[in-house]
Design an enzyme around this catalytic site. Structure first.
Site, short mmCIF file in Angstrom:
data_model
loop_
_atom_site.label_atom_id
_atom_site.label_comp_id
_atom_site.label_asym_id
_atom_site.label_seq_id
_atom_site.Cartn_x
_atom_site.Cartn_y
_atom_site.Cartn_z
CE LYS A 116 -3.72 -2.10 2.74
NZ LYS A 116 -4.90 -2.39 1.95
N GLY A 164 -8.09 -7.60 3.40
CA GLY A 164 -9.19 -8.13 4.19
C GLY A 164 -9.36 -7.42 5.52
CG HIS A 208 -14.94 0.54 -0.65
ND1 HIS A 208 -13.82 -0.07 -0.15
CD2 HIS A 208 -15.04 0.13 -1.93
CE1 HIS A 208 -13.26 -0.80 -1.09
NE2 HIS A 208 -13.99 -0.70 -2.19
CG HIS A 234 -12.50 -2.61 7.92
ND1 HIS A 234 -12.94 -1.30 7.77
CD2 HIS A 234 -11.90 -2.66 9.13
CE1 HIS A 234 -12.60 -0.61 8.85
NE2 HIS A 234 -11.98 -1.41 9.69
NE ARG A 296 -7.87 -9.75 -5.50
CZ ARG A 296 -8.92 -9.14 -4.95
NH1 ARG A 296 -10.08 -9.11 -5.60
NH2 ARG A 296 -8.84 -8.54 -3.79
P1 ADP Z 1 -7.78 -4.04 3.03
O1 ADP Z 1 -6.78 -4.13 1.91
O2 ADP Z 1 -7.27 -4.63 4.31
O3 ADP Z 1 -9.15 -4.50 2.65
P2 ADP Z 1 -8.39 -1.26 2.49
O4 ADP Z 1 -7.31 -0.26 2.43
O5 ADP Z 1 -8.95 -1.74 1.20
O6 ADP Z 1 -7.89 -2.49 3.37
O7 ADP Z 1 -9.58 -0.71 3.40
C1 ADP Z 1 -10.66 -1.53 3.76
C2 ADP Z 1 -11.81 -0.69 4.27
O8 ADP Z 1 -11.41 0.08 5.40
C3 ADP Z 1 -12.35 0.33 3.29
O9 ADP Z 1 -13.28 -0.23 2.42
C4 ADP Z 1 -12.96 1.36 4.22
O10 ADP Z 1 -14.21 0.90 4.69
C5 ADP Z 1 -12.03 1.36 5.40
N1 ADP Z 1 -11.00 2.41 5.27
C6 ADP Z 1 -9.80 2.29 4.66
N2 ADP Z 1 -9.10 3.44 4.71
C7 ADP Z 1 -9.86 4.32 5.38
C8 ADP Z 1 -9.70 5.70 5.76
N3 ADP Z 1 -8.58 6.40 5.50
N4 ADP Z 1 -10.72 6.29 6.42
C9 ADP Z 1 -11.84 5.63 6.73
N5 ADP Z 1 -12.04 4.34 6.41
C10 ADP Z 1 -11.08 3.68 5.74
#
Ligand code: ADP
Length: 644
Positions: A116, A164, A208, A234, A296
């Site tokens: 990331k 996840g 999201h 999440h 993917r």
């Molecule tokens: P992962 O790869 O573990 O799934 P993500 O970065 O895709 O993590 O984030 C998963 C979820 O977490 C997002 O869909 C959102 O709901 C929440 N999230 C991520 N970043 C933020 C943020 N900066 N502020 C608020 N919620 C967040």
């Protein structure tokens, strides 16, 4: 186009890829573990190769065995699905070294987006907005705490290798920062072998919204957005496309940013750019930020397919076999609205615990797109993700598509495992969700109400008692069979009820001290005067009532009846379907443990049914010549405290 490909995956996504291959005349090779020998994806493929034991490390993660299988069967390319090896750049390298095509992006593109922190840096360079935060190398706790203070609270700690939702902690108060950092790091170390984290501003009222992109290695297009804000911890629960409240301007801005991101890394194939959006003031083009790219096909890709008419797996195959992008941006349009619900084998009241079981009954509704890797009779095993199906609906407007989802869920029938079906139905009825007021906190805020709305419905249970008593017509038409006046106790795993049949089509069911009147009238079930839209379905695990919040009753386990707490040894049940040959006791008679009570003829043999304990016969519930079902109570002893 390829003439044969291997699918390095299992379950619904393997089946999904096979569907498109069939349509395109591409032969398919499935791979499988010991747990999946009889699974649907193996049955659907033209060929199948065994990989090894059920643990992913012994099967679906064995890149060497998968490549050997592709070479041995003459497959030209490997489709990785999602999960398992789909985002593993080392696997891409060995696939290509073996002279095979990987249906997906280059190893270089996967590496660029794999962590990331590096991905965020790359996106910043490409002019894509990223969440304010710190994503540098300094992992010193005091330094990270300073960064969080600089960005401002609430802050979010995220594992750079995360996925996840693991290794992610929201921190509201600076004094909690160090503890949260420790726990995020140790979770990340355990899950990904990499404890590094980044710090982000926690976006309030976050939504999201992700953009589907597709590239051919040079050019990229986007296929609009999906809203995946309906999440629990999440994890996505229901997804939709397009995003509610999306404006043309915001869509253009987000789409352009996503396409720029894909082109910046020479992206080839299907990918998703995930954005976090501040929805506190509607959707505004200056309030979205890059979170990560998934290199993917996504689980929720069908909603994009529904609104664009594009088969993304077909595009994957065409681009991987060397064709240019099948469409230009201006050719792509949105038609209507689509939803996807993820149906899981999970125990919602127990805290959404993954569940397992044999799917004794499984029926999906007409009119919805169903993506599934299981059939009736299949097992949801403990080895893999317990998803049973994805249920996808499409309609001219959001309201129409959402109603279609609600009725598709109500018409879905699963027995043999607990599921989140009631929870999904409750979500489709949530006022805020209906109004399109979604954010990632919606489920968490209303969790108690959503779970409570999924509590069993006593009237549906009264119908289940009718089913368990053998009084419902098992044919698809349903309805009541011929009813004779009777009064008996109906027992099942964990409960019992008193059933009184008053005459044809009229009965009373006393359940937990409440009396319900059940009628079969005008070809419909009525309970307590209410018309019911339920269906009573019998299967080899018991009786289920569908068409609303599902209810399941399992007959008492005949083998457990002597010691089982439910009966306390008071009930003698028929261990299997059969004919009562003789009854050897009468009401009021004293019996001793082991005494013969009745004889059942089943499977061409006679079985003596004996008393589980000493006691006095309270009721004889069967007569010689009766045809009885498995679990039917035959003899009831008086309650006896000494025997408890
Ligand atoms: P992962 O790869 O573990 O799934 P993500 O970065 O895709 O993590 O984030 C998963 C979820 O977490 C997002 O869909 C959102 O709901 C929440 N999230 C991520 N970043 C933020 C943020 N900066 N502020 C608020 N919620 C967040």
């Amino acid at each position: 186009m390829f003439h044969k490909i291997l699918i390095a995956n299992r379950g619904e996504i393997a089946c999904r890829v096979i569907d498109t291959c069939r349509r395109l005349g591409v032969a398919t090779v499935a791979v499988f573990s010991d747990a999946d020998r009889d699974s649907r994806h193996v049955a659907m493929a033209d060929q199948a190769v065994h990989l090894g034991g059920p643990a992913p490390a012994d099967s679906y993660l064995r890149g060497d065995a998968i490549i050997a299988a592709a070479l041995a069967t003459g497959a030209q390319a490997i489709h990785p699905g999602y999960g398992f090896l789909s985002e593993n750049p080392d696997f891409v390298d060995v696939v290509e070294a073996a002279g095979l095509v990987f249906i997906g992006p280059s190893a270089r593109a996967i590496r660029a987006m794999g962590l990331k922190d590096a991905a965020k840096a790359l996106m910043e360079q490409a002019g894509v907005p990223v969440v304010p935060g710190y994503h540098g190398d300094n992992q010193d706790a005091a330094y990270l705490a300073d960064q969080a203070a600089r960005i401002g609270y609430p802050a979010l700690i995220k594992a750079v290798a995360g996925g996840g939702g693991k290794g992610m902690r929201r921190v509201d108060d600076p004094k909690d920062f160090v503890d949260a950092l420790d726990s995020a790091r140790s979770e990340a170390r355990n899950a990904f072998g990499n404890p590094a984290v980044l710090i982000e501003k926690y976006v309030l009222q976050p939504r999201h919204i992700e953009v589907q992109v597709f590239g051919d290695g040079h050019r990229a297009v986007h296929l609009f957005e999906r809203d995946c804000s309906l999440q629990r911890r999440h994890q996505k629960v229901i997804e939709e496309a397009p995003a509610p409240g999306m404006t043309a301007e915001m869509r253009r801005t987000m789409g352009a940013a996503a396409t720029r991101a894909a082109e910046a890394i020479g992206y080839k194939g299907a990918g998703t750019i995930e954005f976090i959006v501040d929805g506190s003031d509607g959707l505004r083009p200056d309030r979205f930020w890059f979170m990560e790219m998934n290199t993917r096909l996504q689980v929720e890709h069908p909603v994009t397919e529904a609104i664009t008419g594009v088969d993304l797996v077909e595009w994957q195959l065409r681009v991987a076999s060397g064709e240019p992008l099948p469409a230009k941006q201006e050719d792509l349009t949105i038609t209507g609205h689509a939803f996807e619900a993820r149906l899981y084998a999970e125990d919602v009241p127990a805290g959404f615990l993954p569940a397992t079981g044999r799917l004794a009954h499984l029926r999906f509704p007409e009119g919805a797109r169903i993506e599934t890797g299981v059939r009736q009779g299949d097992r949801v095993s403990p080895w893999y993700d317990p998803m049973i199906a994805k249920i996808v609906t499409h309609g001219a407007t959001r309201a129409i598509a959402l109603r279609a989802l609600e009725s598709a869920l109500v018409d879905t029938e699963v027995a043999g495992s607990v599921t989140n079906l009631d929870f999904l139905i409750a979500l489709t009825r949530h006022q805020g969700f209906r109004a399109g007021e979604v954010d990632t906190g919606l489920i968490g805020r209303d969790l108690d109400a959503l779970v409570a709305a999924a509590a069993p419905d006593p009237r549906a249970r009264a119908l289940a008692v009718i089913g368990l008593a053998g009084l419902a017509d098992p044919s698809p038409k349903g309805g009541a069979t011929l009813w004779q006046p009777l009064r008996r106790t109906i027992a099942w795993e964990g409960g019992e009820a008193v059933l009184e049949v008053l005459g044809p089509g009229v009965a009373r069911v006393t359940l937990e001290d409440t009396l319900h009147e059940v009628r079969w009238q005008s070809d419909r079930w009525w309970v307590d005067g209410d018309l019911r839209r339920n269906r009573i379905v019998g299967h080899d695990a018991g009786i289920s009532v569908f068409g609303g919040r599902p209810v399941h009753l399992s007959p008492l386990d005949p083998l457990a009846r002597e010691t089982g707490p439910a009966g306390g040894g008071a009930l003698t049940l028929s261990p299997m379907p059969g004919l009562v040959k003789s009854v050897h006791v009468t009401a009021g008679q004293a019996v001793s443990a082991g005494d013969r009570l009745a004889v059942l003829e089943a499977m061409k043999m006679e079985h003596a049914l004996t008393a589980a304990r000493d006691g006095v016969v309270a009721e004889v519930l069967a007569r010689p010549g009766d045809q009885v079902e498995a679990g039917a109570p035959l003899i009831r002893l008086q309650d006896d405290e000494a025997a408890a």
